[in-house]
Design a protein around this motif. Sequence first.
Motif, PDB file in Angstrom:
ATOM      1  N   MET A 111       0.835  -1.206   0.000  1.00  0.00           N
ATOM      2  CA  MET A 111       0.000   0.000   0.000  1.00  0.00           C
ATOM      3  C   MET A 111       0.866   1.250   0.000  1.00  0.00           C
ATOM      4  O   MET A 111       0.515   2.254  -0.610  1.00  0.00           O
ATOM      5  N   GLU A 112       2.019   1.199   0.663  1.00  0.00           N
ATOM      6  CA  GLU A 112       2.919   2.349   0.674  1.00  0.00           C
ATOM      7  C   GLU A 112       3.422   2.648  -0.740  1.00  0.00           C
ATOM      8  O   GLU A 112       3.430   3.797  -1.171  1.00  0.00           O
ATOM      9  N   ALA A 156       0.830  -8.262  -0.058  1.00  0.00           N
ATOM     10  CA  ALA A 156      -0.627  -8.288  -0.075  1.00  0.00           C
ATOM     11  C   ALA A 156      -1.145  -7.353   1.013  1.00  0.00           C
ATOM     12  O   ALA A 156      -0.400  -6.969   1.922  1.00  0.00           O
ATOM     13  N   THR A 157      -2.414  -7.010   0.896  1.00  0.00           N
ATOM     14  CA  THR A 157      -3.092  -6.177   1.885  1.00  0.00           C
ATOM     15  C   THR A 157      -4.332  -6.910   2.359  1.00  0.00           C
ATOM     16  O   THR A 157      -5.128  -7.379   1.535  1.00  0.00           O
ATOM     17  N   ILE A 158      -4.492  -6.994   3.674  1.00  0.00           N
ATOM     18  CA  ILE A 158      -5.701  -7.584   4.246  1.00  0.00           C
ATOM     19  C   ILE A 158      -6.498  -6.466   4.892  1.00  0.00           C
ATOM     20  O   ILE A 158      -6.008  -5.752   5.771  1.00  0.00           O
ATOM     21  N   PHE A 159      -7.732  -6.292   4.426  1.00  0.00           N
ATOM     22  CA  PHE A 159      -8.646  -5.310   4.991  1.00  0.00           C
ATOM     23  C   PHE A 159      -9.462  -6.023   6.070  1.00  0.00           C
ATOM     24  O   PHE A 159     -10.310  -6.854   5.773  1.00  0.00           O
ATOM     25  N   ILE A 211       2.962  -7.981   5.496  1.00  0.00           N
ATOM     26  CA  ILE A 211       1.615  -7.944   4.917  1.00  0.00           C
ATOM     27  C   ILE A 211       0.938  -6.682   5.451  1.00  0.00           C
ATOM     28  O   ILE A 211       0.959  -6.415   6.651  1.00  0.00           O
ATOM     29  N   ASP A 212       0.348  -5.898   4.551  1.00  0.00           N
ATOM     30  CA  ASP A 212      -0.338  -4.676   4.974  1.00  0.00           C
ATOM     31  C   ASP A 212      -1.669  -5.021   5.625  1.00  0.00           C
ATOM     32  O   ASP A 212      -2.443  -5.826   5.088  1.00  0.00           O
ATOM     33  N   VAL A 238      -2.591   3.065   9.644  1.00  0.00           N
ATOM     34  CA  VAL A 238      -3.601   2.586   8.701  1.00  0.00           C
ATOM     35  C   VAL A 238      -3.926   3.738   7.756  1.00  0.00           C
ATOM     36  O   VAL A 238      -4.312   4.814   8.204  1.00  0.00           O
ATOM     37  N   VAL A 239      -3.751   3.504   6.454  1.00  0.00           N
ATOM     38  CA  VAL A 239      -3.929   4.570   5.475  1.00  0.00           C
ATOM     39  C   VAL A 239      -5.035   4.297   4.466  1.00  0.00           C
ATOM     40  O   VAL A 239      -5.358   5.151   3.650  1.00  0.00           O
ATOM     41  N   SER A 240      -5.622   3.095   4.520  1.00  0.00           N
ATOM     42  CA  SER A 240      -6.608   2.713   3.505  1.00  0.00           C
ATOM     43  C   SER A 240      -7.800   2.016   4.140  1.00  0.00           C
ATOM     44  O   SER A 240      -7.700   1.445   5.212  1.00  0.00           O
ATOM     45  N   ILE A 241      -8.890   2.057   3.396  1.00  0.00           N
ATOM     46  CA  ILE A 241     -10.099   1.344   3.809  1.00  0.00           C
ATOM     47  C   ILE A 241     -10.703   0.652   2.590  1.00  0.00           C
ATOM     48  O   ILE A 241     -10.688   1.200   1.495  1.00  0.00           O
TER      49      ILE A 241
END
Length: 188
Positions: free
Chosen positions: A69-70, A113-116, A141-142, A180-183
């Motif tokens: 994500m960065e 990967a990113t886990i929401f 992992i994000d 945390v920068v994303s949703i």
Amino acid sequence: STQVETDNTGEAPVEEGKSPRNDKIKIPVICYHSINKDPSGKSSIIISPEKFRQHLKAIKDNGYTTLTMEQFNDYILGDKPIPEKSVLLTFDDGYMDNYTNAFPILKEFNMNATIFVISSYLDGKEYLSPSNVKEMSDYGIDIESHTVSHRRLSELSYEQQLSELKNSKEALEKLTGKTVVSIAYPEG
């Protein structure tokens, strides 16, 4: 799967094999949910670990780079170049099998990967445990927000929306020690 298209007229130095921001790059976003066996064979959110491994092999074999994500944010919001063949791998909800089944395969292929994560669902049974989240975050992992309770934000008051967003962000930051920068918006 969605694609994020970007465009910028500014010029930045470009590293070899990377694309400047003034090129239109479409970045595929591949969204997973559960990596497990589906007894019915009909679930739209479950794929088998074998199929997931095939997906990652295809991504690797076709020369794609999985972004953090960065990296994605630095590209979208700044001037940092990214590989021309870039992709985001995301997981919604934070199912336990993201740890037991997906995480080992991601490590095997050395992919980001990113886990929401739904922050109030961290039960260590159907969903990830706090220690699973921390371990994956520490590995790289994000971990990002999928709200506190996965309620449809459009059906909530402003105060409830703010609470869902703010409390999830704070809980995940406290757990991971990272911003945390994303949703991922619940229910699309």
